[in-house]
Design a protein around this motif. Structure first.
Motif, PDB file in Angstrom:
ATOM      1  N   ALA A 111       9.494  -3.905   2.832  1.00  0.00           N
ATOM      2  CA  ALA A 111       8.447  -3.175   2.126  1.00  0.00           C
ATOM      3  C   ALA A 111       8.917  -1.759   1.841  1.00  0.00           C
ATOM      4  O   ALA A 111       9.614  -1.170   2.660  1.00  0.00           O
ATOM      5  CB  ALA A 111       7.178  -3.131   2.977  1.00  0.00           C
ATOM      6  N   LYS A 170       3.258   3.885  -0.529  1.00  0.00           N
ATOM      7  CA  LYS A 170       2.174   3.045  -1.042  1.00  0.00           C
ATOM      8  C   LYS A 170       2.271   2.852  -2.552  1.00  0.00           C
ATOM      9  O   LYS A 170       2.028   1.765  -3.054  1.00  0.00           O
ATOM     10  CB  LYS A 170       0.839   3.691  -0.674  1.00  0.00           C
ATOM     11  CG  LYS A 170      -0.375   2.959  -1.213  1.00  0.00           C
ATOM     12  CD  LYS A 170      -1.661   3.623  -0.749  1.00  0.00           C
ATOM     13  CE  LYS A 170      -2.893   3.034  -1.365  1.00  0.00           C
ATOM     14  NZ  LYS A 170      -3.133   1.637  -1.092  1.00  0.00           N
ATOM     15  N   ASP A 182       0.186  -0.006  -6.846  1.00  0.00           N
ATOM     16  CA  ASP A 182      -0.067  -0.059  -5.415  1.00  0.00           C
ATOM     17  C   ASP A 182       0.728  -1.242  -4.846  1.00  0.00           C
ATOM     18  O   ASP A 182       0.635  -2.370  -5.344  1.00  0.00           O
ATOM     19  CB  ASP A 182      -1.568  -0.251  -5.171  1.00  0.00           C
ATOM     20  CG  ASP A 182      -1.959  -0.146  -3.709  1.00  0.00           C
ATOM     21  OD1 ASP A 182      -1.123  -0.436  -2.827  1.00  0.00           O
ATOM     22  OD2 ASP A 182      -3.116   0.210  -3.448  1.00  0.00           O
ATOM     23  N   TYR A 183       1.503  -0.991  -3.801  1.00  0.00           N
ATOM     24  CA  TYR A 183       2.323  -2.048  -3.205  1.00  0.00           C
ATOM     25  C   TYR A 183       1.457  -3.226  -2.748  1.00  0.00           C
ATOM     26  O   TYR A 183       1.858  -4.378  -2.889  1.00  0.00           O
ATOM     27  CB  TYR A 183       3.142  -1.496  -2.030  1.00  0.00           C
ATOM     28  CG  TYR A 183       4.035  -2.537  -1.408  1.00  0.00           C
ATOM     29  CD1 TYR A 183       5.177  -2.981  -2.061  1.00  0.00           C
ATOM     30  CD2 TYR A 183       3.721  -3.094  -0.180  1.00  0.00           C
ATOM     31  CE1 TYR A 183       5.985  -3.952  -1.505  1.00  0.00           C
ATOM     32  CE2 TYR A 183       4.530  -4.063   0.388  1.00  0.00           C
ATOM     33  CZ  TYR A 183       5.656  -4.486  -0.275  1.00  0.00           C
ATOM     34  OH  TYR A 183       6.468  -5.458   0.275  1.00  0.00           O
ATOM     35  N   GLU A 184       0.269  -2.947  -2.238  1.00  0.00           N
ATOM     36  CA  GLU A 184      -0.625  -4.025  -1.798  1.00  0.00           C
ATOM     37  C   GLU A 184      -1.060  -4.900  -2.973  1.00  0.00           C
ATOM     38  O   GLU A 184      -1.212  -6.111  -2.821  1.00  0.00           O
ATOM     39  CB  GLU A 184      -1.836  -3.447  -1.078  1.00  0.00           C
ATOM     40  CG  GLU A 184      -1.490  -2.836   0.259  1.00  0.00           C
ATOM     41  CD  GLU A 184      -2.694  -2.234   0.962  1.00  0.00           C
ATOM     42  OE1 GLU A 184      -3.842  -2.487   0.534  1.00  0.00           O
ATOM     43  OE2 GLU A 184      -2.479  -1.504   1.940  1.00  0.00           O
ATOM     44  N   ASP A 185      -1.259  -4.306  -4.155  1.00  0.00           N
ATOM     45  CA  ASP A 185      -1.603  -5.089  -5.344  1.00  0.00           C
ATOM     46  C   ASP A 185      -0.453  -6.009  -5.738  1.00  0.00           C
ATOM     47  O   ASP A 185      -0.669  -7.144  -6.183  1.00  0.00           O
ATOM     48  CB  ASP A 185      -1.947  -4.182  -6.523  1.00  0.00           C
ATOM     49  CG  ASP A 185      -3.270  -3.457  -6.353  1.00  0.00           C
ATOM     50  OD1 ASP A 185      -4.121  -3.939  -5.572  1.00  0.00           O
ATOM     51  OD2 ASP A 185      -3.451  -2.407  -7.007  1.00  0.00           O
ATOM     52  N   THR A 215       1.883  -7.301  -3.658  1.00  0.00           N
ATOM     53  CA  THR A 215       1.965  -8.413  -2.699  1.00  0.00           C
ATOM     54  C   THR A 215       0.799  -9.390  -2.899  1.00  0.00           C
ATOM     55  O   THR A 215       0.976 -10.600  -2.760  1.00  0.00           O
ATOM     56  CB  THR A 215       1.991  -7.899  -1.249  1.00  0.00           C
ATOM     57  OG1 THR A 215       0.850  -7.087  -1.009  1.00  0.00           O
ATOM     58  CG2 THR A 215       3.256  -7.127  -0.970  1.00  0.00           C
ATOM     59  N   PHE A 216      -0.402  -8.872  -3.249  1.00  0.00           N
ATOM     60  CA  PHE A 216      -1.534  -9.737  -3.515  1.00  0.00           C
ATOM     61  C   PHE A 216      -1.262 -10.624  -4.728  1.00  0.00           C
ATOM     62  O   PHE A 216      -1.507 -11.822  -4.712  1.00  0.00           O
ATOM     63  CB  PHE A 216      -2.815  -8.912  -3.724  1.00  0.00           C
ATOM     64  CG  PHE A 216      -4.014  -9.749  -4.025  1.00  0.00           C
ATOM     65  CD1 PHE A 216      -4.664 -10.447  -3.012  1.00  0.00           C
ATOM     66  CD2 PHE A 216      -4.511  -9.867  -5.316  1.00  0.00           C
ATOM     67  CE1 PHE A 216      -5.773 -11.235  -3.283  1.00  0.00           C
ATOM     68  CE2 PHE A 216      -5.615 -10.637  -5.593  1.00  0.00           C
ATOM     69  CZ  PHE A 216      -6.250 -11.325  -4.570  1.00  0.00           C
TER      70      PHE A 216
END
Length: 106
Positions: free
Chosen positions: A49, A53, A92-95, A97-98
């Motif tokens: 990762a 962010k 956004d890194y979370e977006d 991965t989602f």
């Protein structure tokens, strides 16, 4: 956002020189900056990762191994949310991965 030692000294109106005397506070700030950078590098290398962010377009293209056009189509279709500030686009890194987990095939 934390400023680096160099940014703090320049903002204070001082330009570091070779013969400048350093204080213990300067050394502590330098140590803190170095530790933060080492932790970020370790996180990137061991978890895969990024250490932050928000990623810029070039970082996302490299991370996913995709072209500029394909990234543009992900934005246009609404598959990958983004934030535009000035002329820069951030993801956004979370977006990311989602998006990857929801589009995973069995």
């Amino acid at each position: 956002m934390d400023k680096t030692f160099e940014q703090r000294t320049r903002a204070a109106g001082t330009v570091p020189t070779r013969n400048q005397i350093l204080t213990l506070g300067d050394l502590q700030d330098f140590k803190d900056d170095m530790l933060q950078e080492v932790k970020r590098i370790i996180k990137e290398n061991f978890t895969g990762a990024p250490g932050k962010k928000w990623l810029k377009s070039a970082e996302v293209k490299k991370l996913l191994g995709i072209s500029h056009g394909f990234l543009q189509s992900l934005r246009d279709s609404g598959v990958l949310p983004f934030t535009k500030i000035g002329g820069s686009i951030y993801y956004d890194y979370e977006d990311i991965t989602f998006m990857m987990s929801t589009n995973k095939s069995a």
